[in-house]
Motif scaffolding. Structure first.
Motif, PDB file in Angstrom:
ATOM      1  N   PHE A   9      50.023  36.756  38.395  1.00 56.74           N
ATOM      2  CA  PHE A   9      49.586  38.071  38.859  1.00 56.74           C
ATOM      3  C   PHE A   9      50.724  39.085  38.885  1.00 56.74           C
ATOM      4  O   PHE A   9      50.507  40.272  38.637  1.00 56.74           O
ATOM      5  CB  PHE A   9      48.873  37.939  40.208  1.00 56.74           C
ATOM      6  N   LYS A  10      51.943  38.627  39.118  1.00 57.59           N
ATOM      7  CA  LYS A  10      53.099  39.513  39.011  1.00 57.59           C
ATOM      8  C   LYS A  10      53.298  39.946  37.559  1.00 57.59           C
ATOM      9  O   LYS A  10      53.570  41.106  37.277  1.00 57.59           O
ATOM     10  CB  LYS A  10      54.364  38.838  39.528  1.00 57.59           C
ATOM     11  N   LEU A  11      53.106  38.993  36.633  1.00 55.35           N
ATOM     12  CA  LEU A  11      53.224  39.290  35.201  1.00 55.35           C
ATOM     13  C   LEU A  11      52.187  40.334  34.780  1.00 55.35           C
ATOM     14  O   LEU A  11      52.492  41.252  34.015  1.00 55.35           O
ATOM     15  CB  LEU A  11      53.070  38.002  34.394  1.00 55.35           C
ATOM     16  N   LEU A  12      50.971  40.201  35.302  1.00 53.22           N
ATOM     17  CA  LEU A  12      49.928  41.185  34.985  1.00 53.22           C
ATOM     18  C   LEU A  12      50.310  42.571  35.482  1.00 53.22           C
ATOM     19  O   LEU A  12      50.105  43.567  34.786  1.00 53.22           O
ATOM     20  CB  LEU A  12      48.590  40.764  35.595  1.00 53.22           C
ATOM     21  N   ILE A  13      50.874  42.632  36.678  1.00 53.77           N
ATOM     22  CA  ILE A  13      51.331  43.920  37.222  1.00 53.77           C
ATOM     23  C   ILE A  13      52.425  44.501  36.335  1.00 53.77           C
ATOM     24  O   ILE A  13      52.391  45.690  35.988  1.00 53.77           O
ATOM     25  CB  ILE A  13      51.821  43.757  38.672  1.00 53.77           C
ATOM     26  N   THR A  20      40.456  41.879  35.427  1.00 57.21           N
ATOM     27  CA  THR A  20      39.279  41.757  34.564  1.00 57.21           C
ATOM     28  C   THR A  20      39.620  42.061  33.110  1.00 57.21           C
ATOM     29  O   THR A  20      39.098  41.413  32.201  1.00 57.21           O
ATOM     30  CB  THR A  20      38.148  42.675  35.047  1.00 57.21           C
ATOM     31  N   GLU A  21      40.480  43.025  32.901  1.00 48.17           N
ATOM     32  CA  GLU A  21      40.939  43.372  31.553  1.00 48.17           C
ATOM     33  C   GLU A  21      41.676  42.177  30.938  1.00 48.17           C
ATOM     34  O   GLU A  21      41.453  41.813  29.784  1.00 48.17           O
ATOM     35  CB  GLU A  21      41.869  44.583  31.659  1.00 48.17           C
ATOM     36  N   PHE A  22      42.539  41.560  31.725  1.00 49.54           N
ATOM     37  CA  PHE A  22      43.284  40.383  31.295  1.00 49.54           C
ATOM     38  C   PHE A  22      42.343  39.231  30.942  1.00 49.54           C
ATOM     39  O   PHE A  22      42.502  38.567  29.915  1.00 49.54           O
ATOM     40  CB  PHE A  22      44.262  39.978  32.398  1.00 49.54           C
ATOM     41  N   ALA A  23      41.336  38.987  31.786  1.00 46.54           N
ATOM     42  CA  ALA A  23      40.393  37.890  31.550  1.00 46.54           C
ATOM     43  C   ALA A  23      39.670  38.061  30.223  1.00 46.54           C
ATOM     44  O   ALA A  23      39.536  37.102  29.447  1.00 46.54           O
ATOM     45  CB  ALA A  23      39.394  37.795  32.702  1.00 46.54           C
ATOM     46  N   LYS A  24      39.217  39.269  29.927  1.00 46.21           N
ATOM     47  CA  LYS A  24      38.553  39.534  28.649  1.00 46.21           C
ATOM     48  C   LYS A  24      39.521  39.339  27.489  1.00 46.21           C
ATOM     49  O   LYS A  24      39.169  38.773  26.455  1.00 46.21           O
ATOM     50  CB  LYS A  24      37.993  40.954  28.615  1.00 46.21           C
ATOM     51  N   GLN A  25      40.746  39.804  27.654  1.00 47.85           N
ATOM     52  CA  GLN A  25      41.757  39.728  26.592  1.00 47.85           C
ATOM     53  C   GLN A  25      42.059  38.278  26.199  1.00 47.85           C
ATOM     54  O   GLN A  25      42.185  37.976  25.020  1.00 47.85           O
ATOM     55  CB  GLN A  25      43.040  40.419  27.051  1.00 47.85           C
ATOM     56  N   VAL A  26      42.175  37.403  27.184  1.00 51.91           N
ATOM     57  CA  VAL A  26      42.549  36.017  26.881  1.00 51.91           C
ATOM     58  C   VAL A  26      41.344  35.098  26.728  1.00 51.91           C
ATOM     59  O   VAL A  26      41.492  33.950  26.319  1.00 51.91           O
ATOM     60  CB  VAL A  26      43.537  35.427  27.912  1.00 51.91           C
ATOM     61  N   GLY A  27      40.150  35.579  27.054  1.00 52.39           N
ATOM     62  CA  GLY A  27      38.939  34.799  26.841  1.00 52.39           C
ATOM     63  C   GLY A  27      38.618  33.806  27.944  1.00 52.39           C
ATOM     64  O   GLY A  27      38.187  32.690  27.674  1.00 52.39           O
TER      65      GLY A  27
END
Length: 72
Positions: A9-13, A20-27
């Motif tokens: 989650f730190k990496l996402l920040i 949600t954007e991340f979840a779609k991106q990685v499937g």
């Protein structure tokens, strides 16, 4: 042993990605995202998808927390 995904989650920040954007991106699905948010176990397949999608290593995503075996 327990797991902690705070590094993810730190990496996402740092990358400016919403969960949600991340979840779609990685499937990965919303249920898996919820498990990650609750520091629950997910499959190795999910961890590989995350690492490939974010171009990182597994230690950038997950931390293994050792159990405390002290007598109470």
């Amino acid at each position: 042993m327990d797991v902690c995904y705070n590094r993810l989650f730190k990496l996402l920040i740092d990358k400016g990605l919403k969960k949600t954007e991340f979840a779609k991106q990685v499937g990965i699905g919303q249920n898996t995202l919820a498990k990650l948010s609750k520091n629950e176990f997910v499959s190795m397949e999910v961890l590989v998808k995350i690492c490939r999608g974010l171009n990182c290593n597994i230690e950038d995503v997950v931390e293994i927390i050792k159990e405390d075996f002290r007598d109470n």
